[in-house]
Design a protein around this motif. Structure first.
Motif, PDB file in Angstrom:
ATOM      1  N   LYS A 119       1.134   3.711   6.563  1.00 14.50           N
ATOM      2  CA  LYS A 119       0.090   3.615   5.540  1.00 14.50           C
ATOM      3  C   LYS A 119      -0.840   4.817   5.666  1.00 14.50           C
ATOM      4  CE  LYS A 119      -1.210  -0.535   6.886  1.00 14.50           C
ATOM      5  NZ  LYS A 119      -1.813  -1.868   6.993  1.00 14.50           N
ATOM      6  N   GLU A 126      -7.457   4.848   5.745  1.00 13.95           N
ATOM      7  CA  GLU A 126      -8.397   4.352   4.728  1.00 13.95           C
ATOM      8  C   GLU A 126      -9.491   5.378   4.473  1.00 13.95           C
ATOM      9  OE1 GLU A 126      -9.820   0.484   5.806  1.00 13.95           O
ATOM     10  OE2 GLU A 126      -7.791  -0.224   6.239  1.00 13.95           O
ATOM     11  N   GLN A 158       0.840  -1.200   0.000  1.00 10.46           N
ATOM     12  CA  GLN A 158       0.000   0.000   0.000  1.00 10.46           C
ATOM     13  C   GLN A 158       0.879   1.256   0.000  1.00 10.46           C
ATOM     14  OE1 GLN A 158      -3.274   0.200   2.807  1.00 10.46           O
ATOM     15  NE2 GLN A 158      -3.147  -1.999   3.144  1.00 10.46           N
TER      16      GLN A 158
END
Length: 565
Positions: free
Chosen positions: A176, A179, A151
């Motif tokens: 990361k 989301e 990712q």
């Protein structure tokens, strides 16, 4: 005689800006939002660059080097959200650097240390693939787990050593991206960053992303201990966000009325979040310094604007000396780009910085008169002072009578705080003044505090720790015997985000404070930015007059001109 060496730094993410160095010293710098009047604006950098060129009286051909930085991409030299000025200078050398490197150089370029450690903490820096494209030699500093991540991952905190000339990376941590679920806490930040956590809680509490710093102002109204779960955890020396904290909060703000009706609830959430951030910042920096000790620390990145956490960091004594970069958020990227160009790319020696963070251009008497002499301003009374001491005495007398003054002097501040160049000033102790300014001048929430500007030599007398805080980036506590006379600049928990005023680069403001002290017996003034809610800080005389017109301000002082309603 040799021509001066000009290095231009330009930041193109949100809070875009441009900074020009002349022979290693800042000669001019401006944030884009001050020019196009769109808060936190970034993207195309023509406006900010042209301002710098015009202020210095030079052209692109006079520049030796340009260094640029954008968050998620490497900008094309000729096109970036529109045509760029560099199309007219095809031979001009342009260098790209990563986000955290720019933050770090903004601190080392302006600090007084010849050698130091540097910490950068924010919500989201450069993506890994872009970072490695710009700095392939730094791959060895990145954890294998991160390098193998499929990712998108971005910088979240970085730790460096500065040897007086260049930055050496010691620890680089990536995360990361959060989301994009469309849920309560979905934001364009990294999943495990302190900045991302703070921004998402701010969004939950206020329902917007306009001013993350509001959360710090709300926190003192909350109670400690209402929530007993932790937002952060440390694993193998790296910081992670415990995702399950989000399940505890299911009542997001639905606008200002809803926020006010549930004020205590949101204040308690803000208190919890602020305390979590304070612990995380301390733990993260402590961890880095244990591995790589140094007595001097520079601290930058958006999280370094949290004045309460900064004071806790200073009190922890984990280092002897800390320099908090005044333009720690993305507006400081251009400053870091410029210093990278001078120190690292051109290999030129560091030039001592004078401590000022006021890089804007000075407006002439002719420009002030042209703005004031418009038909719509005839209704105001005006006078011009030939002597700066007489001006200070007159304004001090008006402030002591309870008048509010818009104070417009010399080049504007670079960074989020007004420090006596573009300020609204008032008496710190007159009953009701704080509410009047919030309601009738700033048009903002009534819980938000104002800062005390104090003569540097008097800070110990009025504030508990007596911190040296020239950039309004540290909190202190008002001493109990002065609470009444400083009621408008002391927050709910007796805290105060102090500005210590230095004559060396803020002489006119220091003169005004001295005159006010002589007349009132108080060496402190209420100081807040010359703007209203949702508006960038005023840059030009015209903008100052427009703000004067639409607010309840009593007096506008521009250089030696005094304009009164």
């Amino acid at each position: 005689m040799n021509s001066p060496v000009y290095v231009l730094g330009t930041g193109l993410s949100h809070n875009g800006s441009a900074v020009l160095l002349k022979d290693g010293r800042v000669c001019v710098g401006i944030e884009k939002e001050r020019l196009n009047r769109v808060k936190h604006d970034g993207g195309n950098d023509n406006l900010a660059i042209q301002y710098c060129l015009d202020a210095e009286g030079i052209q692109l051909k006079d520049i030796s080097l340009v260094v640029q930085c954008a968050n998620f991409d490497i900008p094309d030299r000729n096109q970036y959200k529109g045509k760029r000025l560099f199309t007219e200078a095809p031979d001009l050398k342009i260098v790209d650097i990563s986000h955290h490197l720019a933050h770090a150089y903004s601190a080392v370029g302006t600090c007084s240390f010849s050698e130091c450690a540097v910490m950068v903490i924010d919500g989201c820096g450069s993506p890994l693939d872009q970072f490695l494209k710009l700095h392939p030699e730094q791959k060895t500093y990145i954890n294998l787990e991160i390098l193998n991540e499929v990712q998108m991952v971005c910088e979240k905190d970085s730790f460096y050593h500065f040897d007086g000339q260049k930055l050496i990376p010691l620890i680089k941590d990536f995360s990361k991206m959060a989301e994009k679920s469309g849920g309560l806490f979905s934001l364009p930040t990294t999943q495990h960053s302190i900045g991302g956590f703070y921004a998402s809680v701010s969004h939950y509490v206020f329902g917007d992303m306009d001013d993350v710093g509001k959360l710090m102002g709300l926190a003192p109204f909350g109670k400690s201990g209402v929530y007993d779960f932790e937002a952060f955890k440390f694993k193998s020396g790296n910081l992670f966000v415990n995702e399950d904290w989000k399940n505890q909060f299911t009542n997001p703000s639905k606008g200002y009325e809803y926020f006010k009706n549930n004020f205590d609830y949101y204040a308690n959430v803000a208190k919890w979040a602020q305390e979590q951030v304070e612990k995380a910042v301390l733990k993260c920096i402590q961890n880095r310094l244990e591995k790589f000790p140094h007595k001097n620390l520079c601290y930058s990145g958006g999280v370094a604007l949290n004045a309460v956490a900064n004071a806790k960091l200073q009190d922890s004594k984990i280092v002897e000396n800390i320099y908090f970069e005044p333009a720690a958020a993305d507006n400081g990227l251009a400053l870091g780009c410029a210093f990278y160009g001078w120190l690292e790319y051109l290999k030129m020696p560091k030039v001592p910085h004078d401590g000022s963070t006021c890089f804007g251009k000075t407006y002439t008497n002719a420009e002030i008169e042209a703005a004031y002499n418009k038909e719509e301003n005839r209704k105001y009374n005006s006078k011009k002072f030939s002597n700066v001491n007489d001006l200070a005495d007159y304004c001090a007398e008006k402030l002591n009578q309870g008048k509010t003054i818009a104070w417009f002097q010399s080049g504007s501040e670079f960074g989020p705080r007004s420090l006596g160049r573009r300020s609204i000033l008032a008496h710190p102790g007159i009953e009701g003044m704080k509410d009047h300014i919030n309601l009738d001048i700033k048009f903002r929430e009534d819980f938000r505090p104002f800062a005390p500007a104090v003569l540097k030599e008097k800070v110990n007398e009025y504030f508990l720790h007596g911190r040296n805080s020239p950039y309004m980036i540290l909190v202190d506590k008002t001493k109990s015997e002065h609470l009444e006379k400083l009621k408008n600049v002391t927050h709910r928990d007796d805290s105060a985000r102090v500005q210590t005023v230095e004559e060396s680069w803020n002489s006119k403001f220091a003169k005004l404070l001295t005159a006010f002290y002589k007349q009132s017996g108080i060496p402190v003034l209420l100081n807040t930015s010359l703007n209203k809610k949702g508006m960038p800080i005023v840059e030009t005389p015209e903008e100052a007059l427009d703000l004067f017109e639409i607010t309840a301000l009593d007096i506008l002082v521009m250089e030696n001109y005094v304009i009164e309603k």
